[in-house]
Design a protein around this motif. Structure first.
Motif, PDB file in Angstrom:
ATOM      1  N   UNK A 197      -0.377  -1.957  -7.958  1.00 14.37           N
ATOM      2  CA  UNK A 197      -0.358  -2.739  -6.724  1.00 14.37           C
ATOM      3  C   UNK A 197       0.470  -2.072  -5.633  1.00 14.37           C
ATOM      4  N   UNK A 198       1.499  -1.334  -6.016  1.00 11.99           N
ATOM      5  CA  UNK A 198       2.437  -0.803  -5.032  1.00 11.99           C
ATOM      6  C   UNK A 198       1.877   0.272  -4.131  1.00 11.99           C
ATOM      7  N   UNK A 199       0.854   1.000  -4.587  1.00 11.58           N
ATOM      8  CA  UNK A 199       0.359   2.124  -3.806  1.00 11.58           C
ATOM      9  C   UNK A 199      -0.951   1.842  -3.114  1.00 11.58           C
ATOM     10  N   UNK A 200      -1.165   2.532  -1.981  1.00 13.61           N
ATOM     11  CA  UNK A 200      -2.425   2.451  -1.250  1.00 13.61           C
ATOM     12  C   UNK A 200      -3.345   3.563  -1.736  1.00 13.61           C
ATOM     13  N   UNK A 223      -5.365  -9.095  -9.229  1.00 13.89           N
ATOM     14  CA  UNK A 223      -5.121 -10.534  -9.352  1.00 13.89           C
ATOM     15  C   UNK A 223      -4.808 -10.914 -10.796  1.00 13.89           C
ATOM     16  N   UNK A 224      -5.364 -10.182 -11.724  1.00 12.05           N
ATOM     17  CA  UNK A 224      -5.076 -10.413 -13.150  1.00 12.05           C
ATOM     18  C   UNK A 224      -3.669  -9.921 -13.493  1.00 12.05           C
ATOM     19  N   UNK A 225      -3.330  -8.736 -13.018  1.00  8.43           N
ATOM     20  CA  UNK A 225      -2.051  -8.111 -13.396  1.00  8.43           C
ATOM     21  C   UNK A 225      -0.867  -8.632 -12.577  1.00  8.43           C
ATOM     22  N   UNK A 226      -1.110  -9.137 -11.368  1.00 12.19           N
ATOM     23  CA  UNK A 226      -0.022  -9.574 -10.479  1.00 12.19           C
ATOM     24  C   UNK A 226      -0.372 -10.919  -9.843  1.00 12.19           C
ATOM     25  N   UNK A 235      -4.745 -12.088  -0.615  1.00 16.78           N
ATOM     26  CA  UNK A 235      -5.586 -10.895  -0.647  1.00 16.78           C
ATOM     27  C   UNK A 235      -6.751 -11.088   0.333  1.00 16.78           C
ATOM     28  N   UNK A 236      -7.261  -9.980   0.837  1.00 16.13           N
ATOM     29  CA  UNK A 236      -8.305 -10.031   1.855  1.00 16.13           C
ATOM     30  C   UNK A 236      -9.255  -8.856   1.671  1.00 16.13           C
ATOM     31  N   UNK A 483       3.710  -5.043   4.492  1.00 15.83           N
ATOM     32  CA  UNK A 483       4.584  -5.152   3.310  1.00 15.83           C
ATOM     33  C   UNK A 483       3.770  -5.151   2.021  1.00 15.83           C
ATOM     34  N   UNK A 484       2.462  -4.967   2.127  1.00 16.01           N
ATOM     35  CA  UNK A 484       1.604  -4.924   0.955  1.00 16.01           C
ATOM     36  C   UNK A 484       0.931  -3.573   0.833  1.00 16.01           C
ATOM     37  N   UNK A 485      -0.140  -3.525   0.057  1.00 19.71           N
ATOM     38  CA  UNK A 485      -0.869  -2.273  -0.160  1.00 19.71           C
ATOM     39  C   UNK A 485      -2.322  -2.463   0.247  1.00 19.71           C
TER      40      UNK A 485
END
Length: 682
Positions: A197-200, A223-226, A235-236, A483-485
């Motif tokens: 999730x942390x990386x783009x 969505x399963x892992x986090x 999420x979008x 602030x997200x990926x």
């Protein structure tokens, strides 16, 4: 412990029995949720509404779709999976499916494809079996299990072969919206799907490489892992148009994910109504990243240095904050580089604090309530309005586009005089409401809106068909995930706007995600060999540095180039293709759509528009070339390739549009033409 073995007499019956048991278990899980009584477990009606909505979503997520296989594979482990895969016991068997299903005792009957223990289904190979003795794939007709196919990964004597069931699933005719690909995810796709999730991640993928599906399945995996984190931050999925979003909208719900919002870039920046359009020259300038600095200058030009002191009267006392002290405060706020609106809100508190310092020096003991009262004092309010006036984003952009002197002042050294003239409106406009805003204008307003007040950031954003975005549009998307990926999906060869992306490094920089990792998918799963080979003749002319897609399909597909004498023969060719199984797309230059529509109607052939869902009764869609991007059909009839090229403002854009149209077919392509073919096709 040895690998589990099936009943040698009738393994298919055994698997069907497990499918029936799994469906019964899923039904029981759903009934358990439906029977929940929450009347006495919530403190108030708000909590009750939230809990009721969560239960409703859970019920929907547990729906058993009759024509969708509950599981599509099986793994037989040689040994117990590692500690991080504690679900497994020695030699245990796992059925891999779209969601987790457990029996009455809580033992798993189907394992979610996203679980760690499921990963070897996609990654295991003869070279690296990942402790898998047997991988079994299942074949279905509708929702009925009809076949299976085994790979004995730990048996060196067994030859490596291509999975026929995998090929059949990839090539299966489609009617309706896009399907998930959980049964056919390939190792290189799985690596992207399961990236953290942390990386783009930016995915360059040619036609048929599955980049859209990879992006959607990555959302489902994240969505399963986090789940808790993304439930808070959101999420979008961003697509190029409504037709495309309608085409993909059922993929995530089929995987049990109902909380992902979908939108176009235009939806995100819809601060004003779009009633106008720019010519390509003006749109290119407005979409240029340099406009961000022009807008920033125009916003902060509203700040003026104080020339008079602020005098606050409280009771019999007068407190004076000199102009030089006010100037120091203003310069400090400007140097902090915070949002214009946030600084404006901070200024009265800073002035009030200066007054409180004087009060304390004189022996008083003011508290926070006194500071708030001073900040609301009429003299302080008047000073703030004069020094740091409010800015209305739409009014500011309107002034830039209609006031030549105002634009020249803030675009000096950034835009040339010709560029400034290009974006200036010819006629004056009375108000924001009466203005005929273009799509590019709304992006400028969104930029100013963010300069004034920070745009809310989401946890993860998926941007599909990204190659067509302007730098300013990239910035609009980027501020939705500061602030997200993000997962960026696209194909440089399919860029069909005058401002199309030149490189993914540039795109990531405009997004504010320069650290993003660029991955390339070059294996084609959807487009047949003969079709992609024909379309790839255009690559040297539209994207010279790009590697052509290599189709892994054993079936070369149906491909034909046919000369016709008029629309009657085009309609006749549609009738031929309708005798095949699956969906049919008639793609043509936008200008030819009315004539083709009339000819189809006269021939009694019913057809749909892009975005309308095909059915078994109506399988033909009439597609303007400008809307073909991202869509797929089992068979495509491409009308007049040269007209597709000629419909664009320049040849390169036209050839890219043609490349898109040529690569929408999954099973077969027929190219029909009365005029000559583009020379680039040989």
């Amino acid at each position: 412990m040895s690998t589990p073995v099936d009943d040698p007499l009738d393994p298919l019956s055994r698997e069907r029995s497990h499918l029936a048991g799994s469906r019964a278990a899923l039904r029981a899980m759903r009934e358990d949720v439906e029977s929940l009584d929450i009347s006495d477990v919530t403190a108030n009606w708000v909590n009750a509404e939230v809990l009721a909505r969560q239960i409703d979503d859970r019920i929907k997520a547990l729906a058993d779709l009759s024509d969708t296989p509950l599981f599509f594979g099986r793994l037989d482990y040689l040994h117990a999976p590692g500690a991080e895969q504690a679900e497994g016991a020695e030699g245990e068997r796992f059925y891999i499916g779209r969601r987790h299903v457990h029996d009455a005792e809580g033992d798993p009957m189907v394992i979610d494809w996203r679980a760690p223990v499921s990963q070897p289904f996609y990654r295991a190979s003869k070279k690296d079996p990942l402790d898998i003795g047997l991988r079994r794939r299942f074949g279905y007709t509708g929702g009925d299990l009809t076949a299976y196919e085994d790979e004995h990964l730990s048996d060196p004597a067994e030859a490596t072969r291509t999975s026929k069931l995998l090929q059949q699933e990839i090539e299966r005719p489609r009617v309706g919206p896009m399907r998930d690909i959980v049964a056919t995810i390939q190792p290189e796709q799985d690596e992207i799907v399961r990236s953290g999730l942390g990386g783009t991640v930016c995915v360059q993928g040619g036609p048929g490489t599955g980049k859209t599906a990879v992006g959607l399945h990555r959302v489902a995996y994240l969505l399963y892992a986090h789940r808790e984190r993304l439930a808070r931050t959101g999420t979008l999925v961003i697509g190029p148009n409504k037709s495309f979003l309608h085409y993909i909208e059922q993929v995530l719900p089929a995987l049990g994910e109902l909380s992902v919002r979908q939108a176009t870039v235009d939806d995100l920046v819809a601060h004003v109504e779009v009633r106008g359009a720019d010519d390509s020259t003006a749109a290119v300038v407005k979409g240029d990243a340099r406009m961000a600095e022009v807008l920033r200058r125009a916003v902060y030009a509203h700040v003026s240095m104080p020339t008079e002191p602020v005098v606050v009267v409280r009771g019999s006392r007068r407190w004076r904050v000199p102009a030089y002290e006010l100037e120091e405060t203003v310069r400090e706020l400007l140097d902090r580089d915070i949002r214009y609106g946030a600084a404006r809100e901070a200024l009265p508190q800073r002035i009030a604090h200066a007054v409180l310092v004087q009060m304390e020096r004189s022996g008083e003991a003011p508290d926070d309530r006194v500071q708030d009262a001073v900040a609301r004092n009429s003299a302080v309010k008047a000073a703030v309005k004069a020094i740091w006036p409010p800015v209305d984003p739409a009014k500011l952009v309107l002034r830039l586009l209609t006031d030549a002197d105002f634009l020249a002042e803030h675009a000096a050294g950034i835009l040339s005089e010709d560029e400034q003239k290009t974006i200036l409106w010819a006629k004056p406009v009375r108000s924001v409401k009466s203005a005929k805003w273009s799509a590019a204008d709304t992006v400028l307003i969104d930029e100013v809106n963010d300069l004034v007040s920070r745009t809310a950031s989401l946890g993860h954003v998926v941007l599909d068909e990204a190659q067509d975005l302007s730098p300013m549009q990239y910035r609009a998307v980027g501020r939705r995930c500061t602030t997200g990926s993000a997962t960026i999906l696209g194909d440089l060869a399919q860029g069909t706007t005058p401002w199309a992306t030149r490189s993914w490094d540039e795109a990531l920089a405009h997004l504010g995600k320069s650290e993003g990792v660029i991955e390339e998918l070059t294996a084609g799963f959807r487009v047949p060999t003969d079709v992609i080979a024909y379309a790839s003749r255009l690559l040297p002319h539209i994207a010279p540095g790009l590697a052509p897609v290599a189709s892994i399909r054993e079936n070369p597909g149906f491909f034909e180039v046919r000369e016709v004498s008029g629309t009657a023969e085009v309609v006749s060719a549609c009738g031929e293709l309708l005798r095949q199984e699956g969906s049919i797309g008639l793609i043509a230059a936008d200008a030819r759509i009315p004539a083709l529509a009339e000819a189809l109607t006269e021939a009694g052939l019913t057809y749909l528009a892009p975005g309308e869902e095909t059915t078994r009764q109506t399988r033909l869609t009439l597609v303007p070339a400008s809307l073909a991007k991202g869509l797929e059909y089992d068979y495509v009839l491409l009308d007049e390739p040269q007209a597709v090229v000629d419909g664009e403002p320049d040849e390169r854009t036209g050839l890219r549009r043609l490349y898109v149209a040529l690569t929408r077919a999954v099973s077969g392509l027929v190219v029909v033409h009365g005029a000559g073919l583009p020379v680039q096709l040989g």
